[in-house]
Design a protein around this motif. Sequence first.
Motif, short mmCIF file in Angstrom:
data_model
loop_
_atom_site.label_atom_id
_atom_site.label_comp_id
_atom_site.label_asym_id
_atom_site.label_seq_id
_atom_site.Cartn_x
_atom_site.Cartn_y
_atom_site.Cartn_z
N MET A 153 -46.29 41.16 57.22
CA MET A 153 -45.87 40.93 58.60
C MET A 153 -45.78 39.44 58.92
SD MET A 153 -45.28 43.79 60.23
CE MET A 153 -44.43 44.28 58.72
N TYR A 154 -46.70 38.67 58.34
CA TYR A 154 -46.65 37.22 58.57
C TYR A 154 -45.39 36.60 57.97
CZ TYR A 154 -47.72 32.28 57.88
OH TYR A 154 -47.64 30.91 57.84
N LYS A 155 -45.02 37.03 56.76
CA LYS A 155 -43.82 36.47 56.14
C LYS A 155 -42.56 36.89 56.88
CE LYS A 155 -43.62 34.45 52.82
NZ LYS A 155 -43.59 32.99 52.61
N SER B 217 -50.81 42.69 56.44
CA SER B 217 -50.86 41.50 57.30
C SER B 217 -50.04 40.35 56.71
CB SER B 217 -52.32 41.05 57.47
OG SER B 217 -53.10 42.08 58.05
N TYR B 218 -50.12 40.14 55.40
CA TYR B 218 -49.33 39.07 54.78
C TYR B 218 -47.83 39.37 54.87
CZ TYR B 218 -47.53 35.92 51.20
OH TYR B 218 -46.81 34.94 50.54
N THR C 169 -42.28 37.65 60.12
CA THR C 169 -42.22 37.10 61.49
C THR C 169 -42.47 35.61 61.56
OG1 THR C 169 -44.57 37.64 61.80
CG2 THR C 169 -42.96 39.32 62.42
N LYS C 170 -42.58 34.95 60.41
CA LYS C 170 -42.91 33.53 60.43
C LYS C 170 -41.78 32.70 61.00
CE LYS C 170 -44.21 29.75 57.32
NZ LYS C 170 -44.49 29.39 55.90
N ARG C 171 -40.52 33.01 60.69
CA ARG C 171 -39.39 32.16 61.09
C ARG C 171 -38.86 32.49 62.48
NH1 ARG C 171 -34.66 31.40 56.81
NH2 ARG C 171 -36.48 30.49 55.76
N GLY D 15 -39.99 35.39 64.57
CA GLY D 15 -40.89 36.07 65.49
C GLY D 15 -40.69 37.58 65.50
N TRP D 16 -41.53 38.22 66.30
CA TRP D 16 -41.54 39.67 66.35
C TRP D 16 -40.27 40.24 66.99
CZ3 TRP D 16 -44.87 42.99 64.11
CH2 TRP D 16 -46.07 42.47 63.61
#
Length: 515
Positions: A201-203, A198-199, A205-207, A209-210
């Motif tokens: 994927m967050y890093k 999860s972390y 897709t943070k800037r 997106g998916w």
Amino acid sequence: HKLEAMRIFNHSSVIGTNISNSRGGQIVIDQNSLVSWSIDALRVIRDQLYRSGSGVEELPFVHHWPREMHHFRPQNINNEGFFSDLPTWATEDVHEMKDVSRTAADEALISSSIYPQTPSRPRIPSSLGGVVGARKSRGHVSIIVSDLPSLTNEVSSLLSSIEVTLEEQRMRRLDRLKPPSRLRRNWWVAAFGLPAASYLMYKLTKRHGWFYLMKILAAKVSDIFRDHVSEPLHSIYQELFSHTGRLDVADRKARISAIESLKKMIRSWLDESFPKMPLEEKIRLSEAMDISLIEQSKEESIKHILELNSVVRMSLIEMQFIKKELFNALVAMDELMGSNEINMRIAAMTPAVIMIIAIRRAFRLLFYAFFQIGKSKEEIYASFRQTILDIERLIVMRDNPPPPPSPLPWGSTKPADTNHTSYCSKGGLQTLSADDLGMLLLHIHECRNILWQSPHRFPPDILRNLSEDLAELAGERGPVSVRQQLQIISRMTRTYPFMKPKYGIPFNMIMPKWN
């Protein structure tokens, strides 16, 4: 209601007194007690079915039993004082007392079997049970099956209910033996893997997106596939199986044209600069494209500014010579690449092959070792080999064993049981005893379970041959001795490739089981 304490009927204690045989006489059957016992047996069966079931759903033909109707449908019962335990298809009949030998104890026993005393319904006093008292005074009470079709229909329905209830009870008990879910057995994978994934994927897709991440991944995968899979395969196919073959990098026609032009330029320069040179020498120098005379003349002419045109001409000839050399270098490189084209294309495919193998091994490790979803081919083969090894151990120890040692002088003098392990049949052939044969059949059944549960892991011909070998080993194709069984195992070991331990180590020997 608690199922353990649930009891609708009051069962009689008159069981086993319906048949008697006096000394020297014939068998005497008490039909009245037999009917009472049959009704009581149906009461016990219905009570047990209610206890093994949910205790809420009604059994078939509940309207035949007044006490059962009072338990499930009290609103349909008007009489609140007394509920008979007799079904509706049975009636009572009063006969005159003809057997003077029947005592008061027998009458009380029969009366208690028909109207048993319970805490919920005490024994009926004489004031309320005048009819019963009158019957006792005049004769004894007999129970008659007045509606035989209703009895047979109820028994048939109870047999069907027994089958359904036993299947439900079996499934309910087996549910308690099921292992925990894979998520509970592999909680540590979820506890550490899910937060890390999860972390990550967050890093990622943070800037952007998916959608941007998926687009970048698709572009990378497409580039890797084109550079390391598609183009190398197309080049190998074109070189080996097409008429055009490999496409050359250099232009061979342009090279030939440049060579012919250089020869003409050298010949023209020699005709103008050295008119007295023999013709054969001029032809030799022009065919050899020798520019040594041009270099010497250029060194002399460059000293005088009045010969500038001659210097330019000689420079152009030298440039044509350099062009010819470049074409020669390109052709040489083309030939070198052509001779090593397949090697270079295969080398270009090596990273893709390594990546595919690494991904496959990673997924297999997660699929079989961590999550334990099914079994891999190596694990199935290892289980089969282990079972065959157990069979071989069992048979080897029974192959003509030596006799047991004689008992010690101070020990027990009881003879040893030499027939426990094996015995000799006619002709001196050693065979397995009943206990050892049972153990052998258990091992063979385990091997057959492996074949039945994973038939896709074995080729069809090997699967058929294995089934035949196991049937011969179990003696299903005829009697076999211990020596023949050992020969069958030896044949299986040298015939089937997976029987040799070269297929790797199963995952359960590498990764510990977290159950």
